[in-house]
Scaffold this motif. Structure first.
Motif, short mmCIF file in Angstrom:
data_model
loop_
_atom_site.label_atom_id
_atom_site.label_comp_id
_atom_site.label_asym_id
_atom_site.label_seq_id
_atom_site.Cartn_x
_atom_site.Cartn_y
_atom_site.Cartn_z
N ASP A 18 39.09 -34.29 57.11
CA ASP A 18 40.12 -35.19 57.62
C ASP A 18 39.71 -36.65 57.40
OD1 ASP A 18 42.52 -35.22 59.88
OD2 ASP A 18 41.13 -36.90 60.11
N GLU A 51 43.11 -26.67 65.01
CA GLU A 51 41.79 -26.56 64.38
C GLU A 51 41.08 -25.24 64.68
OE1 GLU A 51 38.64 -29.51 64.74
OE2 GLU A 51 40.10 -31.05 64.25
N ARG A 100 45.62 -33.70 55.83
CA ARG A 100 45.70 -35.13 56.20
C ARG A 100 46.23 -35.96 55.04
NH1 ARG A 100 46.72 -36.76 60.62
NH2 ARG A 100 45.00 -35.57 61.50
N ALA A 146 36.40 -29.48 59.46
CA ALA A 146 37.76 -30.01 59.60
C ALA A 146 37.73 -31.52 59.82
CB ALA A 146 38.47 -29.32 60.76
N ASP A 147 36.85 -31.98 60.67
CA ASP A 147 36.82 -33.42 60.96
C ASP A 147 36.30 -34.24 59.78
OD1 ASP A 147 37.91 -33.03 63.45
OD2 ASP A 147 36.02 -33.15 64.54
#
Lengths: 407, 106
Positions: free
Chosen positions: A302, B39, A20, A298-299
Motif C-alpha cells: 500500500d 486486510e 491502492r 499489505a501495508d
C-alpha cells in the motif's frame, strides 16, 4: 511510451499495491508477474480453512481474476523472473524474454525451509505448507487414522495440527527448542498452546531433535530422533520456518541483510526498485527486522503505491498478526523483540487470557488468546504510546477501554 | 443473489449483484468500493471493512457476536448503532436491496 511499473511476485503485497494504485487512479500502467498460475491469494487460510476443505479456491483470491483485467493490470502468471538488470531497467524471464520497467516492485515473498535430502527431506510423504499447490497435493492424504508427524512447533505446524486433529489424524509434533513457539512468543503463550493441543490429543515432544526421516523404496515410514527414539509416520509436515526470496535482488547487486534492505519508503538501495512483504527487511527501533505477515505485506505494498502516486508517507505501521487453532483465536499486536518481562491478564473464560510484553516500563506487544478486548484496546493503548503498569494490566477489573482513552 | 448498494459520503453509489454465501467485504473489494480493505480476509482481526447499515435493513443483517462487537471499537471512523463489519454480513436473497453507507476516514 514510458515502461510500466513491474511487480515481481503475485502475493499479498502485490495485491495491496494494485488495490491502492487503482484506488488512487494512478494512470501509470502496471504489469504483474507471478510464478504460480493464480492471481494473488490469501495464504493464512491455507493451513486452516482451505486445508480443512471449508473454503473454495476462488475465495482465497484477494480479488477475482477478472478484477485485474477490468483495471487494465497486465498479468503474466506461470512466469519466473531470472534476473534484474538495474542499469538497463529491465527484468529477464526464464523463457528469455526481456521486460522493461520504469519502477520495479519486488514482492518475492519467502519459501518454506525444507529438510535436506540426507535427512530424508525428499521422501514421498514429506511436505511443506506454503502454496495452493502444496495443500492440493497433500489434502487428500489428510485422512482419519493416519499418522502425521509435524517437525517444528511454530504457527504453521500448530495450525496444521489443529486441522489434522479435527480430521481425525493421529498427530505428533516435534520441537527442537525447549518449548513450542520459543522463537516468537513468551513461555506463558507457549504454555497456553501446549495445553490446548495436548487437550486435543496432540503428542508434543519439546527439546526433541530429529536425526532423520526414513522410508522404504522412497516412501516415508517414520522418523528417528537423536535420542534414538523411533516415531512411525504416514506423513511428515516440515514447519521449520521460511527463508526470504532474495536471490534475484542479491544477484542484481541490491543491498541485502536478513532480507532485501529497504528504507522508510520501502525503497531498496536502487531508488527505482522497491521491495515489500516477507522478502524485505527494515530498521525499527534500532533493530533490523523482517516480518512474515499479511499486515506487513499489505501495508508495505500500500505504501509503495502511495509513494509512486506522489504521497509523502513513511512506513510506521504497528505490526499485527493472528492465528486460529481449534476454537482459539490468537490475536497479536506489536513486536515483542527485546522484551524483558511479561504480565498475564486473565480473561473472562478459562480459555481466554492475554500476555503483555514489556521492556522495563514500556509496553511492546500483546498476545491475546480468545481475548479480543485485550487485542482491540491494547492496540489503541500501544498506538497512543501509553504503557499501563503491570499491576493495572493484571487486574481483570481494569477497564481497558478507559485506559485506551487515556483515563 | 442480492443486489447490494454502497453509498459514499460524496453521494456516489456502487451497486452490484452478489452471489449468496459471499460476505459483503469480499463483494465490496471485488467491486472497487473505496475504503473497504478487508486486510485480514474476514477473520475479525483488522476492522477495515466497517460499514453503516441502512437502519431499515439493520435487523436483517444478523446478530453481532462478541468478537465483532469488540472489533467495532477499533474502526477508523467511530462506530454507531448501525455499524457492522461487512465481512460478517453474508449475502442472501433476504438482503436483496440492502443499502450500506461507507465511512470515510479523515
Amino acid at each position: 511510451m514510458t515502461a510500466p511499473i513491474v511487480i515481481v511476485g503475485a502475493g499479498q503485497a502485490a495485491a495491496s499495491f494494485i488495490a491502492r494504485h487503482v484506488a488512487l487512479s494512478n494512470p501509470r500502467s502496471v504489469l504483474l508477474i507471478g510464478e504460480e498460475p493464480h492471481p494473488p491469494y490469501q495464504r493464512p487460510p491455507l493451513s486452516k480453512k482451505y486445508l480443512l476443505g471449508e473454503l473454495e479456491r476462488e475465495r482465497l483470491f484477494i480479488r477475482p481474476l477478472e478484477w485485474y483485467r477490468e483495471q487494465n493490470i497486465g498479468l503474466r502468471f506461470d512466469t519466473r523472473v531470472d534476473a534484474i538488470e538495474p542499469d538497463q531497467h529491465r527484468v529477464l524471464t526464464a523463457s528469455g524474454e526481456s521486460i522493461a520497467y520504469d519502477k520495479l516492485l519486488l514482492c518475492t515473498g519467502s519459501s518454506a525451509r525444507r529438510l535436506p535430502d540426507a535427512m530424508g527431506g525428499s521422501l514421498d510423504g514429506v511436505f511443506t505448507l506454503r502454496s495452493i499447490a502444496d495443500i492440493d497435493n497433500v489434502a487428500s492424504q489428510f485422512q482419519a487414522g493416519r499418522k502425521l508427524l509435524i517437525v517444528g512447533g511454530g504457527y504453521i505446524g500448530l495450525e496444521a495440527a489443529a486441522v489434522a486433529r479435527k480430521l481425525g489424524l493421529e498427530v505428533t509434533l516435534l520441537e527442537m527448542a525447549e518449548r513450542i513457539l520459543q522463537r516468537v512468543a513468551a513461555a506463558a503463550t507457549s504454555d497456553y498452546f501446549r495445553e490446548l493441543h495436548q487437550g486435543h490429543g496432540v503428542q508434543i515432544h519439546e527439546s526433541a531433535r530429529l536425526a532423520r526421516l526414513f522410508g522404504e523404496n522412497g516412501k516415508l515410514r517414520g522418523a528417528e530422533l537423536e535420542s534414538g527414539a523411533i516415531i512411525d509416520a504416514d506423513l511428515v509436515l516440515v514447519g521449520i520456518g521460511a527463508s526470504p526470496n532474495i536471490e534475484l535482488a542479491q544477484a542484481a547487486g541490491l543491498a541485502c541483510d536478513i532480507g532485501i534492505r529497504v528504507n522508510d519508503f520501502c525503497q531498496t538501495s536502487d531508488p527505482d526498485i522497491y521491495a515489500a512483504g516477507d522478502c524485505s527487511c527494515f530498521t525499527r527501533n534500532g533493530q533490523t527486522i523482517r516480518l512474515e505477515s499479511v499486515q506487513n505485506a499489505a501495508d508495505q505494498g500500500d505504501l509503495v503505491a502511495r509513494r509512486l502516486a506522489g504521497e509523502d508517507v513513511r512506513y510506521t505501521a504497528l505490526p499485527w498478526f493472528w492465528s486460529d487453532q481449534y476454537d482459539c483465536k490468537l490475536q497479536i499486536v506489536g513486536l515483542n523483540q527485546g522484551h524483558n518481562h511479561t504480565v498475564i491478564r486473565p480473561g473472562a473464560g478459562a480459555a481466554s487470557r492475554s500476555i503483555w510484553y514489556y521492556r522495563d516500563d514500556e509496553l511492546l506487544a500483546i498476545d491475546a488468546m480468545n481475548e479480543p478486548k485485550s487485542y482491540a484496546f491494547g492496540r489503541k493503548i500501544i498506538e497512543a504510546g501509553i504503557s499501563p503498569t503491570p499491576r493495572l494490566v493484571a487486574d481483570p477489573m481494569t477497564d481497558l477501554k478507559a485506559l485506551a482513552m487515556g483515563k | 443473489m442480492a443486489t447490494i448498494t454502497w453509498k459514499m459520503e460524496d453521494g456516489s453509489e456502487i451497486a452490484a449483484d452478489v452471489k449468496n454465501g459471499l460476505n459483503l467485504m469480499e463483494a465490496a473489494t471485488a467491486n472497487n468500493v473505496p475504503h473497504i480493505e478487508g486486510e485480514c480476509g474476514g477473520c475479525l482481526s483488522c476492522a477495515t471493512c466497517h460499514v453503516f447499515v441502512d437502519p431499515q435493513w439493520f435487523a436483517k443483517t444478523g446478530e453481532i457476536d462478541d468478537i465483532e462487537d469488540t472489533m467495532l471499537e477499533m474502526t477508523d471512523v467511530e462506530r454507531e448503532d448501525n455499524s457492522r463489519l461487512s465481512c460478517q454480513i453474508i449475502a442472501s436473497d433476504e438482503l436483496d436491496g440492502l443499502v450500506l453507507y461507507v465511512p470515510e476516514p479523515e
